[in-house]
Design an enzyme around this catalytic site. Structure first.
Site, PDB file in Angstrom:
ATOM      1  NE  ARG A  30      -3.870   2.056   0.582  1.00 33.34           N
ATOM      2  CZ  ARG A  30      -4.294   3.069  -0.062  1.00 33.34           C
ATOM      3  NH1 ARG A  30      -3.646   3.121  -1.311  1.00 33.34           N
ATOM      4  NH2 ARG A  30      -5.359   3.918   0.279  1.00 33.34           N
ATOM      5  N   GLY A  31       0.833   1.881  -1.167  1.00 32.33           N
ATOM      6  CA  GLY A  31       1.837   3.077  -1.139  1.00 32.33           C
ATOM      7  C   GLY A  31       1.812   4.102  -0.249  1.00 32.33           C
ATOM      8  CG  ASP A  33      -0.446   2.313   4.749  1.00 34.73           C
ATOM      9  OD1 ASP A  33      -0.884   3.387   4.871  1.00 34.73           O
ATOM     10  OD2 ASP A  33      -1.220   1.315   5.154  1.00 34.73           O
ATOM     11  CB  THR A  34       5.081   0.437   2.935  1.00 27.96           C
ATOM     12  OG1 THR A  34       4.121   0.272   1.783  1.00 27.96           O
ATOM     13  CG2 THR A  34       4.180  -0.119   4.250  1.00 27.96           C
ATOM     14  NE  ARG A  35       7.093   3.672  -4.642  1.00 28.35           N
ATOM     15  CZ  ARG A  35       8.425   3.705  -4.945  1.00 28.35           C
ATOM     16  NH1 ARG A  35       9.187   3.235  -3.997  1.00 28.35           N
ATOM     17  NH2 ARG A  35       9.058   4.075  -6.240  1.00 28.35           N
ATOM     18  N   GLY A  63       4.972   9.134 -17.508  1.00 32.54           N
ATOM     19  CA  GLY A  63       3.934   9.312 -18.316  1.00 32.54           C
ATOM     20  C   GLY A  63       3.168   7.985 -18.472  1.00 32.54           C
ATOM     21  CD  GLU A  98      -0.936  -4.969  -6.523  1.00 29.71           C
ATOM     22  OE1 GLU A  98      -0.186  -5.587  -5.585  1.00 29.71           O
ATOM     23  OE2 GLU A  98      -0.771  -3.969  -7.111  1.00 29.71           O
TER      24      GLU A  98
END
Length: 171
Positions: A30-31, A33-35, A63, A98
């Site tokens: 989950r970007g 939260d953790t990216r 892009g 996912e």
């Protein structure tokens, strides 16, 4: 990441000959939260060890738009999937889709799946309590005409939570 390197080398001999892996590892995260924390560090360390890793933001050209079919293809072409469970993981339909695909690949191609709990309690994932329970209740109201989708998410969360895992941070 000695474990990953050792497992990568030992698992390659048991890889079915009919399957060709494009990636050694797919990271599901989950970007928000953790990216810029755990996921980035994990990705960088795997690359430093020569492990070909798929992290969505890193494989896109500027892009280019990320699509779910593109992600599903990467999952299917990965020998190992790392699921990075974090506080808001279950609030993302994308992450849950996912996860379902990863668990299906585990069954169909014997993909190795390694859950990591980052600042969440594994029992919250397994029993769908806390932020996981709240998110799924929200999904149920949103998808009241497609409860099968929510049930697939619930089943995938439970199945993944029953796998051996690593825990980082306070859950």
């Amino acid at each position: 990441m000695k474990t990953s390197t050792r497992l990568r080398a030992s698992s390659s001999s048991s890889t079915p000959l009919a399957h060709s892996w494009t990636y050694d590892v797919f990271i599901c995260y989950r970007g928000a939260d953790t990216r810029y924390h755990f996921a980035d560090h994990l990705y960088s360390n795997l690359l430093q060890k020569g492990i070909k890793t798929f992290l969505a933001d890193e494989v896109l050209n500027r892009g280019e738009e990320l699509t779910l079919p593109m992600i599903f293809q990467a999952i299917g072409e990965s020998r190992i999937s790392v699921i990075l469970f974090s506080e808001n993981f279950a609030s993302s339909e994308w992450c849950l889709d996912e996860l379902v695909e990863i668990m299906q690949c585990k069954q169909s191609t014997n993909q190795i799946v390694w859950p990591i709990y980052y600042k969440v309690d594994p029992s919250d994932v397994r029993n769908q309590h806390g932020s996981f329970g709240e998110a799924l209740v929200n999904h149920e109201s949103k998808f009241e005409d497609d409860m099968e989708k929510v049930m697939r998410w619930r089943t995938a969360l439970n199945d993944a939570a029953n796998l051996a895992a690593w825990i980082f941070g306070d859950g």
